[in-house]
Scaffold this motif. Structure first.
Motif, PDB file in Angstrom:
ATOM      1  N   ALA A  64       7.753  -7.207  -2.614  1.00  0.00           N
ATOM      2  CA  ALA A  64       7.884  -5.938  -3.325  1.00  0.00           C
ATOM      3  C   ALA A  64       6.611  -5.098  -3.188  1.00  0.00           C
ATOM      4  O   ALA A  64       6.676  -3.874  -3.047  1.00  0.00           O
ATOM      5  N   GLY A  65       5.458  -5.763  -3.208  1.00  0.00           N
ATOM      6  CA  GLY A  65       4.203  -5.032  -3.023  1.00  0.00           C
ATOM      7  C   GLY A  65       4.106  -4.394  -1.653  1.00  0.00           C
ATOM      8  O   GLY A  65       3.653  -3.248  -1.518  1.00  0.00           O
ATOM      9  N   LEU A  66       4.526  -5.113  -0.630  1.00  0.00           N
ATOM     10  CA  LEU A  66       4.498  -4.543   0.718  1.00  0.00           C
ATOM     11  C   LEU A  66       5.477  -3.388   0.875  1.00  0.00           C
ATOM     12  O   LEU A  66       5.165  -2.389   1.540  1.00  0.00           O
ATOM     13  N   ILE A  67       6.653  -3.513   0.260  1.00  0.00           N
ATOM     14  CA  ILE A  67       7.613  -2.409   0.318  1.00  0.00           C
ATOM     15  C   ILE A  67       7.029  -1.167  -0.344  1.00  0.00           C
ATOM     16  O   ILE A  67       7.104  -0.063   0.199  1.00  0.00           O
ATOM     17  N   MET A  68       6.427  -1.343  -1.534  1.00  0.00           N
ATOM     18  CA  MET A  68       5.810  -0.193  -2.207  1.00  0.00           C
ATOM     19  C   MET A  68       4.669   0.386  -1.376  1.00  0.00           C
ATOM     20  O   MET A  68       4.526   1.606  -1.263  1.00  0.00           O
ATOM     21  N   LEU A  69       3.858  -0.493  -0.794  1.00  0.00           N
ATOM     22  CA  LEU A  69       2.716  -0.036  -0.011  1.00  0.00           C
ATOM     23  C   LEU A  69       3.154   0.749   1.212  1.00  0.00           C
ATOM     24  O   LEU A  69       2.640   1.843   1.480  1.00  0.00           O
TER      25      LEU A  69
END
Length: 92
Positions: A64-69
């Protein structure tokens, strides 16, 4: 909407990952006073729980962090100094 869903998944993943790791650490400290047989059985049970909670939590948080980033890099994160510090610490 995607940002909110990813942020919720990211927070849930962090709670599972970090909370599960902290719970395991406290549990192992308490197990230090028990008999070796009890300690071994409890450690095996804790290992199974950790594999079912902590590892998926880490994967949820990272994904999820990579998607947001990647999705919001130019709009939100490119000019945020805290994000550059977070990425640097994460890579180290």
């Amino acid at each position: 909407m995607l940002f909110l869903v990813c942020k919720i998944i990211h927070v849930i993943g962090n709670v599972l990952w970090l909370g599960g790791g902290a719970a395991a650490a406290f549990s192992f400290v308490l197990l230090g006073r028990e008999d070796p047989k009890v300690r071994l059985a409890a450690a095996q049970a804790l290992r199974k729980i950790m594999l079912r909670l902590v590892s998926p939590g880490m994967n949820l948080s990272l994904g999820a962090g990579l998607i947001m980033l990647l999705t919001y890099w130019s709009d939100l994160y490119a000019k945020a100094p805290w994000m550059h510090a977070k990425l640097t610490v994460g890579l180290i």
